[in-house]
Structures are given as structure tokens and as C-alpha cells.
Design a protein around this motif. Structure first.
Motif, mmCIF file in Angstrom:
data_model
loop_
_atom_site.group_PDB
_atom_site.id
_atom_site.type_symbol
_atom_site.label_atom_id
_atom_site.label_comp_id
_atom_site.label_asym_id
_atom_site.label_seq_id
_atom_site.Cartn_x
_atom_site.Cartn_y
_atom_site.Cartn_z
ATOM 1 N N SER A 198 4.862 -3.400 -0.149
ATOM 2 C CA SER A 198 5.401 -4.755 -0.052
ATOM 3 C C SER A 198 4.346 -5.801 -0.407
ATOM 4 O O SER A 198 4.663 -6.970 -0.606
ATOM 5 N N VAL A 199 3.094 -5.362 -0.507
ATOM 6 C CA VAL A 199 1.993 -6.307 -0.726
ATOM 7 C C VAL A 199 1.562 -6.260 -2.199
ATOM 8 O O VAL A 199 1.331 -5.179 -2.742
ATOM 9 N N ALA A 200 1.433 -7.426 -2.822
ATOM 10 C CA ALA A 200 1.133 -7.479 -4.269
ATOM 11 C C ALA A 200 -0.247 -6.932 -4.599
ATOM 12 O O ALA A 200 -0.446 -6.381 -5.682
ATOM 13 N N ASP A 201 -1.214 -7.083 -3.660
ATOM 14 C CA ASP A 201 -2.568 -6.620 -3.998
ATOM 15 C C ASP A 201 -2.915 -5.299 -3.305
ATOM 16 O O ASP A 201 -4.087 -5.009 -3.078
ATOM 17 N N ALA A 202 -1.899 -4.478 -2.991
ATOM 18 C CA ALA A 202 -2.157 -3.151 -2.388
ATOM 19 C C ALA A 202 -3.174 -2.409 -3.263
ATOM 20 O O ALA A 202 -3.037 -2.392 -4.492
ATOM 21 N N CYS A 203 -4.189 -1.810 -2.635
ATOM 22 C CA CYS A 203 -5.343 -1.351 -3.427
ATOM 23 C C CYS A 203 -5.039 -0.171 -4.340
ATOM 24 O O CYS A 203 -5.755 0.035 -5.324
ATOM 25 N N ALA A 204 -3.973 0.595 -4.087
ATOM 26 C CA ALA A 204 -3.626 1.676 -5.018
ATOM 27 C C ALA A 204 -3.123 1.111 -6.338
ATOM 28 O O ALA A 204 -3.161 1.788 -7.369
ATOM 29 N N GLY A 205 -2.680 -0.150 -6.316
ATOM 30 C CA GLY A 205 -2.199 -0.814 -7.527
ATOM 31 C C GLY A 205 -3.302 -1.008 -8.563
ATOM 32 O O GLY A 205 -3.016 -1.290 -9.720
ATOM 33 N N GLN A 206 -4.555 -0.839 -8.149
ATOM 34 C CA GLN A 206 -5.669 -0.938 -9.106
ATOM 35 C C GLN A 206 -5.798 0.326 -9.958
ATOM 36 O O GLN A 206 -6.483 0.314 -10.978
ATOM 37 N N VAL A 207 -5.172 1.437 -9.507
ATOM 38 C CA VAL A 207 -5.313 2.691 -10.260
ATOM 39 C C VAL A 207 -3.978 3.295 -10.700
ATOM 40 O O VAL A 207 -3.962 4.306 -11.401
ATOM 41 N N GLY A 260 3.847 3.431 0.042
ATOM 42 C CA GLY A 260 2.616 2.934 0.657
ATOM 43 C C GLY A 260 1.531 2.932 -0.393
ATOM 44 O O GLY A 260 1.354 3.929 -1.105
ATOM 45 N N GLY A 261 0.832 1.792 -0.518
ATOM 46 C CA GLY A 261 -0.139 1.660 -1.614
ATOM 47 C C GLY A 261 -1.553 1.389 -1.147
ATOM 48 O O GLY A 261 -2.287 0.631 -1.770
ATOM 49 N N GLY A 262 -1.945 2.021 -0.041
ATOM 50 C CA GLY A 262 -3.302 1.814 0.482
ATOM 51 C C GLY A 262 -4.301 2.779 -0.127
ATOM 52 O O GLY A 262 -4.046 3.386 -1.177
ATOM 53 N N GLN A 263 -5.409 2.969 0.590
ATOM 54 C CA GLN A 263 -6.485 3.811 0.048
ATOM 55 C C GLN A 263 -6.072 5.272 -0.084
ATOM 56 O O GLN A 263 -6.584 5.987 -0.939
ATOM 57 N N LEU A 264 -5.120 5.731 0.739
ATOM 58 C CA LEU A 264 -4.719 7.147 0.642
ATOM 59 C C LEU A 264 -3.954 7.370 -0.663
ATOM 60 O O LEU A 264 -4.197 8.348 -1.375
#
Ligand code: AMP
Length: 380
Positions: free
Chosen positions: A32-41, A8-12
Motif C-alpha cells: 500500500s506504500v509507494a516507497d516500499a523498499c522491494a519496489g527498488q528491485v 508485502g514489499g518490505g525487506q523480505l
């Protein structure tokens, strides 16, 4: 050096990675989502929960796996646990994925729940209504969070629409509780069984989504030992490792168990600035087998959730002891896109700060119940 894999790559996941970086920990996130927000860090593997080739590769890259989302299929968690260490364990995850299993466990450990009945058919729903009474809430047993998969019944005429709205999925009918307060215990359990809890947090929801949290919850000292005992028994029963939250209703001075989150929780976001060690840092410490950090609160904290879109940051940033969190997500109705945490040494100082920020952001309605709770506690 540990590498933690997060399903899971959300804010948590994003806040876990940010908390773990100073400890020298590395992270890999699967979503599964390319722009999951954890992917920024943190590095992101874009894969489905059932893409076992990608997950095998992921398992080879990490020392331990954990979750930012409780609805990762329990089968996937079990499969992964045969290849790497997984905390919390798949059984804890599976229990909290099913409202019936969860509420049955609450009752087994001596935590009362709202009255409920199992509903597998429209006929069951009629019977359940007689048992539970009105008003009531029909909740899907699985895949519900933030008020999703729920239908409020006010009269017997609501049975048909409620059953249709939930698509005939297995459900429970729960008595609607006219609670005085909603509280949560956020706690962390280490691999050696040590449990540490943050002070009780008081929470307010709007449309089933957390709107604001206040910690330590005023007037809750008397409830803390019992709430903590429930959290401890729950964690022991599940052999839980990591941070979790137990959501409670207070009705006529009694605690009722609503649900458990097998992960860091929105009602614990205030701990990033408002406690000596945050729920995120403590979760990564627990899953890596490191000593747990201090869970004491540093004064009074209020967390305001930003749902749908972000208000202008300036008014918050201009305020002393206010902290801004933008999750880097695009705006969408009902989506958690950020939060702010306000800190103060005293309740009157917090009331002043909340009043100014509520007014500057045009969010008077969001801050009003928190101000009222602080003032009521001061007057008591
Ligand atoms: P849940 O997803 O079950 O945690 O529900 C989200 C929110 O809806 C809760 O935090 C409460 O504010 C409200 N809610 C859920 N169940 C009940 C209930 N049985 N009685 C009253 N309010 C409820």
C-alpha cells in the motif's frame, strides 16, 4: 519462466527477489506504500489488501503468490487462492495470525508452550493473572510482531494500564519465561513434502526486536532432533509449503514454543552468505516446485540487525568476510533498516571479528552477548 507475486514489499520481499533473480525468476510486489523498499528491485503495484480490482490484475500477472508479511488478511489470501496458486496456504497464514490458534496447535503437536490464558475482558485479565501468575505478558491475539501489541505485567496494579494499553483487543496472558536461551528453527518444506532445516540459530532481542543471531547455535546439538521434529510436525499439520521459522525458548533444557512465522525470517538472514542455499532462495524454489537447496551452514555466522538507522558501513566493509545489507529504507525509530552478516571458520576467529566491529561501531553492547556465548561454548 515463473513470475512470483509477493504480498508485502518490505525487506523480505526485496531479499526474495534478489535471491530469485539468478534462477531466472521474475517478481511483482504489492504494497500500500509507494516507497516500499522491494519496489527498488522489482515492479511494485501500489494497492491496499482489499483493493480486489488491483489484486485481480496482480493475480493475472503472476504464476504463484507468496507473502513477506504474515498479517495480510487471511480473507485476501483465500480470495487470491481461488485465482492463482498461493504458498504458504491461507490456513497456515490464518493459524499463525492468531496467537491462540498458534499455541493450541503447538500443544496439539506435543510442543509445550509458556502457560497462557485467553483474555477477552478486563475481568478475564484478573482471572488469568491468578491462573498464570506474575510476571506475565499480555499479548494481543492478532497483529502483533516485533514486540508490538505487548504489555509486561509485574504487579496486580498493572492490570488496568495493561488492558488500556492494548485497547481492549482480544488477547492472551502469557507467563513470563526466565529462559536461558532463545533459539529458532528456520526450515523449508517443498510441494512434495520434503523438509530441510538450517542448523538451530541462537537469537538475542532488545525491546522485543531481534538484535543478533548466531548460527549454528553453540551447545544445541542435543536439542536439534527434537526442535526439528516439532518443525516437521508443524509443517505437516499445516500442509505448509515454503520457508518458515519456529521460535523457541530453552528453559531448564526444555523447549517451549513461542511463535511461528509463516515466511522467511529475520533469524535466517545469515543464510544468505552463511549457508549453501539461503532461506530466500529455498523459499522461491519451494513455491515454484523446484528441488530444494542445501541448508548446511558454511562455518560460523553472526547477523547483526540495524534498527532505527544504519551505522557507518565502512568499518564493516573493511572487515574480511563481512557482508552489508542496506534495505534502502529511511531511518525511523524501531524500524529494521539493514543488517550485517559476519562469517568465520572458527569461534575464536568470530570473537575477534565481533570485538573489532563492535568497537569500531560503538556497538559493544550489541555484540557482547554473542561474544559471551561463543566464549562459553569454547570453554565448555
Ligand atoms: P514475540 O513477538 O511474542 O515473539 O515476542 C518478542 C520477544 O519478547 C521474544 O522473542 C522474547 O525475547 C520476548 N518474549 C515474548 N514472550 C515472552 C515470554 N512469555 N517470556 C519471556 N520473554 C518473552
Amino acid at each position: 519462466m515463473h513470475t512470483i507475486g509477493i504480498l508485502g514489499g518490505g525487506q523480505l520481499a526485496r531479499m526474495l527477489a534478489l535471491a530469485g533473480a539468478p534462477l531466472g525468476l521474475r517478481f511483482v510486489v504489492v504494497d500500500s506504500v509507494a516507497d516500499a523498499c522491494a519496489g527498488q528491485v522489482a515492479p511494485l503495484v501500489q494497492a491496499d489488501w482489499r483493493d480486489f480490482n488491483a489484486l485481480a490484475d496482480f493475480a493475472r500477472r503472476i504464476d504463484v503468490a507468496t507473502f513477506d508479511f504474515e498479517n495480510v488478511p487471511a480473507d485476501t489470501a483465500r480470495w487470491l487462492s481461488e485465482r492463482t496458486r498461493v504458498f504458504p496456504n491461507p490456513r497456515a497464514l490464518a493459524t499463525s495470525q492468531d496467537r491462540l490458534a498458534e499455541k493450541t496447535l503447538f500443544q496439539r503437536i506435543g510442543l509445550d508452550t509458556p502457560a497462557f490464558a485467553v483474555v477477552d475482558s478486563c475481568e478475564d485479565l484478573h482471572r488469568a493473572l491468578e491462573q498464570v501468575g506474575l510476571p506475565a505478558i499480555l499479548k494481543t491475539r492478532r497483529l502483533g510482531y516485533d514486540g508490538k501489541g505487548q504489555y509486561r505485567l509485574r504487579s496486580p496494579a498493572d492490570v488496568g494500564p495493561a488492558w488500556q494499553a492494548l485497547g481492549g483487543a482480544p488477547a492472551i496472558l502469557e507467563a513470563f519465561v526466565p529462559f536461558e536461551r532463545e533459539l529458532s528453527v528456520v526450515a523449508v518444506r517443498g510441494q512434495d513434502g520434503e523438509l530441510r532445516s538450517y542448523p538451530l540459530t541462537r537469537n538475542w532481542h532488545a525491546d522485543g526486536i531481534l538484535s543478533a543471531s548466531l548460527a549454528p547455535a553453540p551447545d544445541s546439538d542435543a536439542l536439534m532432533p527434537l526442535a526439528l521434529a516439532h518443525a516437521q510436525r508443524l509443517a505437516e499439520e499445516l500442509d505448509y509449503v515454503g520457508t518458515f521459522a519456529l521460535e523457541l525458548f530453552v528453559r531448564e533444557g526444555r523447549l517451549l514454543g513461542n511463535e511461528m512465522a509463516p515466511r522467511v525470517h529475520n533469524s535466517g538472514h545469515w543464510t544468505i552468505e552463511g549457508a549453501a542455499a539461503s532461506q530466500f532462495e529455498n523459499h522461491v524454489r519451494a513455491v515454484c516446485g523446484l528441488p530444494l537447496g542445501d541448508t548446511r551452514a558454511l562455518g560460523v555466522s553472526v547477523m547483526l540487525n540495524w534498527i532505527g538507522d544504519l551505522p557507518p558501513a565502512h568499518a564493516v566493509l573493511a572487515e574480511p568476510r563481512a557482508h552489508w545489507h542496506d534495505y534502502g529504507k529511511s531511518p525511523r525509530a524501531g524500524r529494521k533498516v539493514g543488517h550485517a552478516t559476519l562469517r568465520a571458520d572458527t569461534a575464536p576467529e568470530m570473537v575477534e571479528r565481533l570485538t573489532r566491529i563492535g568497537c569500531a561501531l560503538g556497538r559493544e553492547a550489541q555484540v557482547a552477548p554473542v561474544i559471551a556465548a561463543l566464549q562459553a561454548a569454547g570453554a565448555a
